[in-house]
Design a protein around this motif. Structure first.
Motif, PDB file in Angstrom:
ATOM      1  N   LEU A 186       0.840  -1.201   0.000  1.00 15.50           N
ATOM      2  CA  LEU A 186       0.000   0.000   0.000  1.00 15.50           C
ATOM      3  C   LEU A 186       0.877   1.253   0.000  1.00 15.50           C
ATOM      4  O   LEU A 186       0.666   2.176  -0.795  1.00 15.50           O
ATOM      5  N   LEU A 187       1.871   1.290   0.876  1.00  8.78           N
ATOM      6  CA  LEU A 187       2.752   2.450   0.960  1.00  8.78           C
ATOM      7  C   LEU A 187       3.530   2.635  -0.332  1.00  8.78           C
ATOM      8  O   LEU A 187       3.704   3.761  -0.820  1.00  8.78           O
ATOM      9  N   ALA A 188       4.004   1.535  -0.896  1.00  8.89           N
ATOM     10  CA  ALA A 188       4.753   1.615  -2.154  1.00  8.89           C
ATOM     11  C   ALA A 188       3.872   2.110  -3.297  1.00  8.89           C
ATOM     12  O   ALA A 188       4.306   2.896  -4.151  1.00  8.89           O
ATOM     13  N   GLN A 189       2.623   1.660  -3.328  1.00  5.13           N
ATOM     14  CA  GLN A 189       1.700   2.108  -4.376  1.00  5.13           C
ATOM     15  C   GLN A 189       1.416   3.598  -4.260  1.00  5.13           C
ATOM     16  O   GLN A 189       1.345   4.313  -5.276  1.00  5.13           O
ATOM     17  N   ILE A 190       1.268   4.091  -3.026  1.00  6.45           N
ATOM     18  CA  ILE A 190       1.047   5.527  -2.832  1.00  6.45           C
ATOM     19  C   ILE A 190       2.280   6.304  -3.281  1.00  6.45           C
ATOM     20  O   ILE A 190       2.172   7.339  -3.960  1.00  6.45           O
ATOM     21  N   CYS A 191       3.458   5.809  -2.902  1.00 11.51           N
ATOM     22  CA  CYS A 191       4.699   6.476  -3.319  1.00 11.51           C
ATOM     23  C   CYS A 191       4.792   6.555  -4.842  1.00 11.51           C
ATOM     24  O   CYS A 191       5.147   7.596  -5.407  1.00 11.51           O
ATOM     25  N   ALA A 192       4.480   5.439  -5.494  1.00  8.87           N
ATOM     26  CA  ALA A 192       4.545   5.418  -6.950  1.00  8.87           C
ATOM     27  C   ALA A 192       3.545   6.394  -7.557  1.00  8.87           C
ATOM     28  O   ALA A 192       3.822   7.065  -8.563  1.00  8.87           O
ATOM     29  N   LYS A 193       2.370   6.491  -6.955  1.00  6.10           N
ATOM     30  CA  LYS A 193       1.321   7.373  -7.461  1.00  6.10           C
ATOM     31  C   LYS A 193       1.764   8.829  -7.474  1.00  6.10           C
ATOM     32  O   LYS A 193       1.464   9.593  -8.399  1.00  6.10           O
ATOM     33  N   VAL A 194       2.501   9.237  -6.433  1.00  5.16           N
ATOM     34  CA  VAL A 194       2.888  10.648  -6.322  1.00  5.16           C
ATOM     35  C   VAL A 194       4.272  10.918  -6.906  1.00  5.16           C
ATOM     36  O   VAL A 194       4.769  12.039  -6.841  1.00  5.16           O
ATOM     37  N   GLY A 195       4.903   9.878  -7.475  1.00  3.98           N
ATOM     38  CA  GLY A 195       6.184  10.068  -8.136  1.00  3.98           C
ATOM     39  C   GLY A 195       7.388  10.068  -7.214  1.00  3.98           C
ATOM     40  O   GLY A 195       8.434  10.653  -7.544  1.00  3.98           O
ATOM     41  N   ALA A 196       7.283   9.417  -6.070  1.00  4.07           N
ATOM     42  CA  ALA A 196       8.389   9.384  -5.117  1.00  4.07           C
ATOM     43  C   ALA A 196       9.531   8.513  -5.629  1.00  4.07           C
ATOM     44  O   ALA A 196       9.319   7.500  -6.301  1.00  4.07           O
ATOM     45  N   THR A 197      10.735   8.911  -5.288  1.00  3.38           N
ATOM     46  CA  THR A 197      11.909   8.056  -5.512  1.00  3.38           C
ATOM     47  C   THR A 197      12.429   7.492  -4.197  1.00  3.38           C
ATOM     48  O   THR A 197      13.151   6.495  -4.188  1.00  3.38           O
ATOM     49  N   VAL A 198      12.049   8.141  -3.077  1.00  3.57           N
ATOM     50  CA  VAL A 198      12.467   7.702  -1.749  1.00  3.57           C
ATOM     51  C   VAL A 198      11.293   7.871  -0.792  1.00  3.57           C
ATOM     52  O   VAL A 198      10.589   8.881  -0.836  1.00  3.57           O
ATOM     53  N   MET A 199      11.088   6.859   0.087  1.00  4.76           N
ATOM     54  CA  MET A 199      10.143   7.006   1.180  1.00  4.76           C
ATOM     55  C   MET A 199      10.925   7.190   2.473  1.00  4.76           C
ATOM     56  O   MET A 199      11.802   6.389   2.799  1.00  4.76           O
ATOM     57  N   LEU A 200      10.614   8.251   3.205  1.00  2.00           N
ATOM     58  CA  LEU A 200      11.195   8.479   4.519  1.00  2.00           C
ATOM     59  C   LEU A 200      10.276   7.853   5.553  1.00  2.00           C
ATOM     60  O   LEU A 200       9.105   8.213   5.657  1.00  2.00           O
ATOM     61  N   SER A 201      10.802   6.917   6.326  1.00  3.83           N
ATOM     62  CA  SER A 201       9.979   6.160   7.265  1.00  3.83           C
ATOM     63  C   SER A 201      10.497   6.315   8.684  1.00  3.83           C
ATOM     64  O   SER A 201      11.701   6.434   8.919  1.00  3.83           O
ATOM     65  N   GLY A 202       9.591   6.316   9.637  1.00  2.20           N
ATOM     66  CA  GLY A 202       9.978   6.311  11.040  1.00  2.20           C
ATOM     67  C   GLY A 202      10.656   5.006  11.412  1.00  2.20           C
ATOM     68  O   GLY A 202      10.395   3.955  10.814  1.00  2.20           O
ATOM     69  N   ASP A 203      11.527   5.052  12.407  1.00  2.00           N
ATOM     70  CA  ASP A 203      12.290   3.858  12.773  1.00  2.00           C
ATOM     71  C   ASP A 203      11.419   2.742  13.317  1.00  2.00           C
ATOM     72  O   ASP A 203      11.790   1.571  13.244  1.00  2.00           O
ATOM     73  N   GLY A 204      10.252   3.079  13.844  1.00  2.00           N
ATOM     74  CA  GLY A 204       9.369   2.057  14.372  1.00  2.00           C
ATOM     75  C   GLY A 204       8.810   1.129  13.314  1.00  2.00           C
ATOM     76  O   GLY A 204       8.246   0.079  13.638  1.00  2.00           O
ATOM     77  N   ALA A 205       8.974   1.493  12.040  1.00  2.00           N
ATOM     78  CA  ALA A 205       8.444   0.668  10.949  1.00  2.00           C
ATOM     79  C   ALA A 205       9.463  -0.322  10.403  1.00  2.00           C
ATOM     80  O   ALA A 205       9.166  -1.068   9.464  1.00  2.00           O
ATOM     81  N   ARG A 206      10.663  -0.353  10.957  1.00  2.00           N
ATOM     82  CA  ARG A 206      11.709  -1.226  10.424  1.00  2.00           C
ATOM     83  C   ARG A 206      11.296  -2.692  10.383  1.00  2.00           C
ATOM     84  O   ARG A 206      11.714  -3.444   9.502  1.00  2.00           O
ATOM     85  N   ASP A 207      10.475  -3.109  11.341  1.00  2.00           N
ATOM     86  CA  ASP A 207      10.114  -4.524  11.440  1.00  2.00           C
ATOM     87  C   ASP A 207       9.086  -4.956  10.399  1.00  2.00           C
ATOM     88  O   ASP A 207       8.917  -6.157  10.173  1.00  2.00           O
ATOM     89  N   TYR A 208       8.394  -4.004   9.784  1.00  2.00           N
ATOM     90  CA  TYR A 208       7.354  -4.435   8.847  1.00  2.00           C
ATOM     91  C   TYR A 208       7.467  -3.829   7.448  1.00  2.00           C
ATOM     92  O   TYR A 208       6.726  -4.236   6.550  1.00  2.00           O
TER      93      TYR A 208
END
Length: 238
Positions: A152-174
């Motif tokens: 889901l996150l990757a699809q949203i990134c692709a939709k808006v033309g992202a090349t990088v997603m900045l994520s909080g450290d709490g998401a490392r496990d998933y």
């Protein structure tokens, strides 16, 4: 193009403000499931006697309610309680209360129906105060996404033309970085470092971290953004 995403929070904490400031576009995840007993409708502020939790009462209907559909329970007198706590017990007399107190307290003049509208109003008030101009879009405005979790996150990134997603450290496990790579998107970790700053009525040893970002704005003002940026460790990418 660096994109960050997060659920909307009422009176968001500094980690979320930092994430918005670091990215080129911020996507509000308003179309995902509301998290009960989470932080979407509450946060701490620093009062003269210590942390105070401000919670917005919400109407409980279905466990599957989306954030964008979550309604506030205005049968409870929460607005006057929050206004009084902020003005009388927390920030009246703070260095920047005269400058930003009116904008903050005026939010409680409106009888908000949806939690998301209130949450975004508090967020935009803080961003304006700090001078952060990152564009913001809502995921619900971008169309339908069939994926779940990382996809889901990757699809949203692709939709808006992202090349990088900045994520909080709490998401490392998933967060599945391999999946993001298949979409042609890199992942960077926020590695948030909390700054210390003068808090009204508290010595250095009594500093209260992880308060709502309003605490930094009321105590330090727009220069608080410089403290936030100075505290950063380098953004990490695996």
């Amino acid at each position: 193009m660096r994109v960050a995403m997060h659920q909307p929070h009422y009176l968001p904490w500094l980690g979320l403000i930092d994430k918005i400031d670091r990215c080129d576009l911020f996507v509000v995840l308003d179309h995902v499931q509301y998290e009960r007993r989470g932080w979407q409708n509450r946060n701490y502020i620093a009062s003269k006697s210590g942390p105070v939790l401000l919670s917005v009462p919400v109407i409980q209907r279905s466990r599957n309610e989306r954030i964008m559909d979550k309604l506030i329970n205005n049968d409870q007198p929460w607005r006057e309680k929050h206004r009084r706590t902020l003005a009388e017990h927390a920030y009246r007399g703070a260095p920047f209360f005269d400058r930003f107190g009116k904008d903050c307290l005026s939010l409680y003049d409106t009888e908000w129906e949806r939690l998301i509208d209130l949450s975004m109003a508090t967020t935009r008030m803080l961003l304006t105060g700090f001078g952060i101009t990152t564009p913001i879009v809502h995921a619900s405005e971008l169309g339908d996404f069939p994926g779940q979790k990382s996809e889901l996150l990757a699809q949203i990134c692709a939709k808006v033309g992202a090349t990088v997603m900045l994520s909080g450290d709490g998401a490392r496990d998933y967060v599945d970085q391999g999946l993001f790579q298949r979409y042609g998107i890199g992942v960077e970790w926020q590695n948030f470092q909390h700054p210390e700053y003068p808090q009204q009525g508290r010595g250095k040893d009594g500093f209260l971290p992880r308060m709502a970002a309003l605490d930094l704005l009321m105590n330090v003002g727009p220069d608080g953004l410089g403290l936030l940026r100075a505290a950063r460790a380098p953004t990490a990418g695996d």
